[in-house]
Design an enzyme around this catalytic site. Structure first.
Site, PDB file in Angstrom:
ATOM      1  N   ASP A  42      -1.887   4.638   7.839  1.00 26.78           N
ATOM      2  CA  ASP A  42      -2.194   5.947   8.561  1.00 26.78           C
ATOM      3  C   ASP A  42      -2.562   5.439   9.828  1.00 26.78           C
ATOM      4  OD1 ASP A  42      -3.779   8.134   9.774  1.00 26.78           O
ATOM      5  OD2 ASP A  42      -4.221   8.746   7.805  1.00 26.78           O
ATOM      6  N   ASP A  88       0.812  -1.183   0.082  1.00 27.03           N
ATOM      7  CA  ASP A  88       0.085  -0.110  -0.013  1.00 27.03           C
ATOM      8  C   ASP A  88       0.874   1.187   0.015  1.00 27.03           C
ATOM      9  OD1 ASP A  88      -2.433   1.373  -0.010  1.00 27.03           O
ATOM     10  OD2 ASP A  88      -3.030   0.716   1.580  1.00 27.03           O
ATOM     11  N   ASP A  89       0.298   2.260  -0.400  1.00 26.88           N
ATOM     12  CA  ASP A  89       0.923   3.574  -0.478  1.00 26.88           C
ATOM     13  C   ASP A  89       1.399   4.111   1.088  1.00 26.88           C
ATOM     14  OD1 ASP A  89      -1.586   4.196   0.168  1.00 26.88           O
ATOM     15  OD2 ASP A  89      -1.587   5.678  -1.127  1.00 26.88           O
TER      16      ASP A  89
END
Length: 167
Positions: free
Chosen positions: A107, A103-104
């Site tokens: 969070d 994933d980028d």
């Protein structure tokens, strides 16, 4: 004092930067897989993980690439994560062993927590990580503060910006 808007503590990532950082992620993952250092497949968490996953797959010469589609944001607001599309059961096996899930960004970790529950033996890699979600990711490149909003190039358009001082 007014509440800070997301762009006021922004980390702007260009296409060049995401490419360099995703390549660095690939280098960090090279020869780390469970099968004599090899990985069986790459699974991108859509949509943000697609560009980094493509770069990682290219750099590591992994030809089996799939996606898992998770919805965890509605615009810039986090919502309960839900799976919209799962990867192939053949690719994932029973528990994700030998699979890189890319994933980028991690969070709060809610997206990765959901996916990790489905594939506990997969290896989770992100380009960027925030402190709240770091425990959910196995490998990452850059940590940013929790209150930083990352602006990815696929979310941006070039436009005129007024000078800081005056009209």
């Amino acid at each position: 004092m007014s509440e800070q808007l997301p762009h006021e503590k922004g980390f702007h990532v260009s296409w060049d930067q995401i490419h360099r950082d995703a390549r660095a992620l690939a280098w960090r993952l090279d020869k780390q897989g469970p099968d004599d250092g090899a990985w069986r497949a790459v699974v991108a968490i859509t949509r943000g993980g697609m560009a980094p996953a493509m770069i990682v797959a290219r750099e590591l010469d992994i030809r089996t690439v799939d996606t898992i589609s998770i919805k965890s944001y509605d615009w810039q607001e986090q919502v309960d994560a839900e799976v919209l599309k799962a990867p192939s059961a053949e690719v994932m096996g029973a528990d994700g062993t030998g699979v890189l899930i890319v994933d980028d960004l991690v969070d709060t970790g809610k997206t990765l927590e959901l996916v990790r529950g489905l594939y506990p033996k997969a290896h989770f890699a992100t380009v960027y990580a925030k402190p709240q979600g770091r425990a959910m990711v196995d490998t990452f490149i850059t940590e940013v503060s929790q209150d930083t909003w990352i602006f990815f190039p696929w979310d941006m358009a070039l436009q005129y910006v007024r000078p800081y001082r005056g009209e």
